[in-house]
Design an enzyme around this catalytic site. Structure first.
Site, PDB file in Angstrom:
ATOM      1  N   CYS A 190       4.541   9.451  -0.219  1.00 28.54           N
ATOM      2  CA  CYS A 190       3.130   9.820  -0.136  1.00 28.54           C
ATOM      3  C   CYS A 190       2.830  10.801  -1.259  1.00 28.54           C
ATOM      4  O   CYS A 190       3.541  11.794  -1.423  1.00 28.54           O
ATOM      5  CB  CYS A 190       2.813  10.454   1.220  1.00 28.54           C
ATOM      6  SG  CYS A 190       1.117  11.039   1.329  1.00 28.54           S
ATOM      7  N   HIS A 212       5.665   4.447  12.510  1.00 33.46           N
ATOM      8  CA  HIS A 212       5.604   4.394  11.034  1.00 33.46           C
ATOM      9  C   HIS A 212       6.575   5.469  10.541  1.00 33.46           C
ATOM     10  O   HIS A 212       6.224   6.653  10.513  1.00 33.46           O
ATOM     11  CB  HIS A 212       4.161   4.660  10.609  1.00 33.46           C
ATOM     12  CG  HIS A 212       3.923   4.749   9.131  1.00 33.46           C
ATOM     13  ND1 HIS A 212       3.201   3.805   8.432  1.00 33.46           N
ATOM     14  CD2 HIS A 212       4.272   5.682   8.223  1.00 33.46           C
ATOM     15  CE1 HIS A 212       3.123   4.157   7.151  1.00 33.46           C
ATOM     16  NE2 HIS A 212       3.764   5.298   6.999  1.00 33.46           N
ATOM     17  N   ARG A 264       0.832  -1.212   0.000  1.00 30.32           N
ATOM     18  CA  ARG A 264       0.000   0.000   0.000  1.00 30.32           C
ATOM     19  C   ARG A 264       0.867   1.263   0.000  1.00 30.32           C
ATOM     20  O   ARG A 264       0.983   1.937  -1.014  1.00 30.32           O
ATOM     21  CB  ARG A 264      -0.957  -0.034   1.218  1.00 30.32           C
ATOM     22  CG  ARG A 264      -2.101   0.965   1.149  1.00 30.32           C
ATOM     23  CD  ARG A 264      -1.721   2.384   1.457  1.00 30.32           C
ATOM     24  NE  ARG A 264      -1.082   2.554   2.759  1.00 30.32           N
ATOM     25  CZ  ARG A 264      -0.535   3.695   3.154  1.00 30.32           C
ATOM     26  NH1 ARG A 264      -0.537   4.767   2.367  1.00 30.32           N
ATOM     27  NH2 ARG A 264       0.052   3.797   4.336  1.00 30.32           N
ATOM     28  N   ASP A 265       1.530   1.542   1.105  1.00 34.63           N
ATOM     29  CA  ASP A 265       2.322   2.778   1.176  1.00 34.63           C
ATOM     30  C   ASP A 265       3.449   2.732   0.149  1.00 34.63           C
ATOM     31  O   ASP A 265       3.784   3.742  -0.478  1.00 34.63           O
ATOM     32  CB  ASP A 265       2.906   2.949   2.589  1.00 34.63           C
ATOM     33  CG  ASP A 265       3.175   4.402   2.952  1.00 34.63           C
ATOM     34  OD1 ASP A 265       3.168   5.243   2.049  1.00 34.63           O
ATOM     35  OD2 ASP A 265       3.397   4.683   4.146  1.00 34.63           O
TER      36      ASP A 265
HETATM   37  P1  HMG Z   1     -13.204  14.608  -1.898  1.00 30.99           P
HETATM   38  O1  HMG Z   1     -12.889  14.991  -3.294  1.00 30.99           O
HETATM   39  O2  HMG Z   1     -13.278  15.693  -0.889  1.00 30.99           O
HETATM   40  O3  HMG Z   1     -14.508  13.750  -1.707  1.00 30.99           O
HETATM   41  O4  HMG Z   1     -12.125  13.531  -1.450  1.00 30.99           O
HETATM   42  P2  HMG Z   1     -15.786  13.476  -2.566  1.00 30.99           P
HETATM   43  O5  HMG Z   1     -16.718  12.790  -1.646  1.00 30.99           O
HETATM   44  O6  HMG Z   1     -16.202  14.721  -3.287  1.00 30.99           O
HETATM   45  O7  HMG Z   1     -15.295  12.384  -3.652  1.00 30.99           O
HETATM   46  C1  HMG Z   1     -14.538  12.687  -4.794  1.00 30.99           C
HETATM   47  C2  HMG Z   1     -14.712  11.561  -5.794  1.00 30.99           C
HETATM   48  O8  HMG Z   1     -14.132  10.365  -5.260  1.00 30.99           O
HETATM   49  C3  HMG Z   1     -16.164  11.225  -6.083  1.00 30.99           C
HETATM   50  O9  HMG Z   1     -16.208  10.697  -7.394  1.00 30.99           O
HETATM   51  C4  HMG Z   1     -16.447  10.108  -5.112  1.00 30.99           C
HETATM   52  O10 HMG Z   1     -17.490   9.268  -5.527  1.00 30.99           O
HETATM   53  C5  HMG Z   1     -15.133   9.366  -5.084  1.00 30.99           C
HETATM   54  P3  HMG Z   1     -16.927  11.535  -8.577  1.00 30.99           P
HETATM   55  O11 HMG Z   1     -18.314  11.775  -8.122  1.00 30.99           O
HETATM   56  O12 HMG Z   1     -16.112  12.826  -8.692  1.00 30.99           O
HETATM   57  O13 HMG Z   1     -16.786  10.613  -9.753  1.00 30.99           O
HETATM   58  N1  HMG Z   1     -14.867   8.687  -3.819  1.00 30.99           N
HETATM   59  C6  HMG Z   1     -14.435   7.420  -3.728  1.00 30.99           C
HETATM   60  N2  HMG Z   1     -14.172   6.479  -4.644  1.00 30.99           N
HETATM   61  C7  HMG Z   1     -13.760   5.286  -4.193  1.00 30.99           C
HETATM   62  N3  HMG Z   1     -13.581   4.992  -2.883  1.00 30.99           N
HETATM   63  C8  HMG Z   1     -13.829   5.919  -1.947  1.00 30.99           C
HETATM   64  C9  HMG Z   1     -14.269   7.193  -2.353  1.00 30.99           C
HETATM   65  N4  HMG Z   1     -14.610   8.306  -1.688  1.00 30.99           N
HETATM   66  C10 HMG Z   1     -14.968   9.220  -2.594  1.00 30.99           C
HETATM   67  N5  HMG Z   1     -13.655   5.628  -0.663  1.00 30.99           N
HETATM   68  C11 HMG Z   1     -11.379  11.690  -0.113  1.00 30.99           C
HETATM   69  C12 HMG Z   1     -12.093  13.031  -0.125  1.00 30.99           C
HETATM   70  C13 HMG Z   1     -11.104  11.330   1.340  1.00 30.99           C
HETATM   71  C14 HMG Z   1     -12.245  10.642  -0.776  1.00 30.99           C
HETATM   72  C15 HMG Z   1     -10.051  11.849  -0.914  1.00 30.99           C
HETATM   73  O14 HMG Z   1      -9.363  12.955  -0.408  1.00 30.99           O
HETATM   74  C16 HMG Z   1      -9.160  10.632  -0.827  1.00 30.99           C
HETATM   75  O15 HMG Z   1      -9.510   9.564  -1.331  1.00 30.99           O
HETATM   76  N6  HMG Z   1      -7.987  10.798  -0.220  1.00 30.99           N
HETATM   77  C17 HMG Z   1      -7.064   9.684  -0.033  1.00 30.99           C
HETATM   78  C18 HMG Z   1      -5.663  10.194  -0.079  1.00 30.99           C
HETATM   79  C19 HMG Z   1      -4.713   9.045   0.158  1.00 30.99           C
HETATM   80  O16 HMG Z   1      -5.039   7.882  -0.026  1.00 30.99           O
HETATM   81  N7  HMG Z   1      -3.468   9.405   0.552  1.00 30.99           N
HETATM   82  C20 HMG Z   1      -2.442   8.426   0.782  1.00 30.99           C
HETATM   83  C21 HMG Z   1      -2.709   7.544   1.963  1.00 30.99           C
HETATM   84  S1  HMG Z   1      -2.351   8.312   3.519  1.00 30.99           S
HETATM   85  C22 HMG Z   1      -0.659   8.073   3.736  1.00 30.99           C
HETATM   86  O17 HMG Z   1       0.029   7.587   2.850  1.00 30.99           O
HETATM   87  C23 HMG Z   1      -0.067   8.384   5.067  1.00 30.99           C
HETATM   88  C24 HMG Z   1       0.243   7.134   5.896  1.00 30.99           C
HETATM   89  O18 HMG Z   1       1.144   6.270   5.210  1.00 30.99           O
HETATM   90  C25 HMG Z   1       0.881   7.555   7.217  1.00 30.99           C
HETATM   91  C26 HMG Z   1       2.040   8.531   6.984  1.00 30.99           C
HETATM   92  O19 HMG Z   1       3.088   8.153   6.453  1.00 30.99           O
HETATM   93  O20 HMG Z   1       1.804   9.697   7.316  1.00 30.99           O
HETATM   94  C27 HMG Z   1      -1.019   6.333   6.221  1.00 30.99           C
HETATM   95 MG    MG Z   2       3.304   6.496   5.164  1.00 29.02          MG
END
Ligand code: HMG
Ligand code: MG
Length: 308
Positions: free
Chosen positions: A240, A207, A15-16
């Protein structure tokens, strides 16, 4: 504090590690990676994300990945779920653990999940309630716990605040994440010392991304604070998409080498992980950045050449 006798290593490479790859990694490669990791003995593999494919296109095949893997009995397969839609995907995919991911920095929360910290907690509340109802484990990940790419310094009190809110949502485990790898051992100890006042030490994880080469030192610092769970990514894959310039997680091979040297049990076969690091680096055409992995591969190759 005495070092623990054993630790849990959560492999987050699928994933990450892969989420930031520009070229789409074929689903079959992701599945093979997870199957190999399961066979190497990991008790917990972070396998996929059920996030918006517009935000992270690389993770768009989470359902297919989860449907295709062979599940090793006793291994927890975790997936990221930012909202209820993600939770529904996780449930249908038979994930064992869902990960709600927030941040200790307002700026990063906006960039990564498009809402404030307070709004994210409101959004996570029904996700956590649904996970409880379906008896799924819940992990909370606190990004930018040691620094933020947008805000810079992040007060320890902000980390404690999010940990408390995650605890109130019923998280089984909480990750203290150094998203951009800026942390140093002193700060790591301060943060863990503070968060262990509000959440049980044995359910906290470290992490660490390795951007500034501090991750192993930070892990050692966290071990001294009694932390027993660490995240790592095979071959040091990752980054990220919403933290520009941040490199991958600390390499799993390097963490295993450290733990083996300290006599701390992990239940994972380092030699197998070294081979997996070589496999995935070749498969996606990316340099293997594990120091221990590269050294052990070179040693094995030179021994093989000497034998013929
Ligand atoms: P948004 O644009 O504010 O939300 O995103 P929305 O509700 O308007 O949705 C936008 C579009 O995405 C829509 O589609 C939704 O249907 C769809 P459209 O109508 O435009 O065709 N949608 C989805 N599709 C599939 N699965 C879903 C989903 N939700 C909405 N669950 C949202 C808000 C939270 C969805 C967006 O910002 C997002 O997905 N963010 C994820 C970012 C991410 O994954 N970042 C990396 C992971 S975190 C990380 O790496 C850190 C970590 O490792 C720890 C560290 O190191 O710090 C964990
Ligand atoms: Mg991370």
């Amino acid at each position: 504090m005495a070092l623990p006798k054993q630790v849990k290593i959560v492999e987050v490479g699928p994933r990450d590690g892969l989420q930031n790859e520009k070229e789409f990694v074929p689903t079959a490669t992701k599945i093979e990676l997870i199957n190999r990791l399961s066979a190497a003995g990991f008790r917990n593999v972070e396998a996929a994300s059920f996030v918006s494919p517009k935000w992270v296109p690389q993770m768009a095949d989470g359902a297919d990945v989860m449907a295709g893997i062979e599940r090793r009995a006793g291994t927890i397969y975790s997936v990221l779920t930012p909202n209820l839609r993600g939770f529904e995907g996780a449930l249908a995919a038979r994930a064992d653990e869902i990960v709600i991911f927030g941040a200790a920095s307002e700026a990063f929360s906006q960039k990564n999940i498009n809402c404030s910290i307070a709004e994210s907690i409101e959004r996570f509340a029904p996700v956590a309630a649904a996970a409880k109802e379906h008896k799924l484990r819940i992990r909370g990940s606190v990004s930018c716990a040691l620094g933020c790419p947008y805000q810079g310094e992040v007060p320890v009190a902000s980390v404690v605040d999010v940990v408390e809110r995650f605890a109130a949502l019923g998280c089984d485990e909480i990750d203290i994440a150094d998203t951009i790898g800026v942390g140093t051992p002193k700060r790591t100890r301060e943060v863990f010392e503070a968060v262990t006042q509000v959440f049980p030490r044995e359910h906290l994880s470290g992490h660490f991304h390795d951007t500034y080469g501090q991750a192993l030192a930070n892990i050692y610092a966290a071990l001294l604070e009694g932390v027993e769970i660490f995240h790592a990514s095979v071959a040091g894959l990752g980054g990220c998409p919403y933290a520009k310039g941040a490199t991958g997680n600390v390499a799993t091979e390097d963490v295993l080498y450290l733990m083996n040297g300290l006599g701390i049990e992990t239940g994972i076969d380092l030699a197998q992980v070294v081979d997996i690091g070589d496999f995935i680096s070749n498969a996606i055409g990316r340099a293997n950045v594990s120091r221990a992995g590269k050294a052990l591969l070179a040693k094995a190759r030179s021994e093989a050449n000497t034998c013929v």
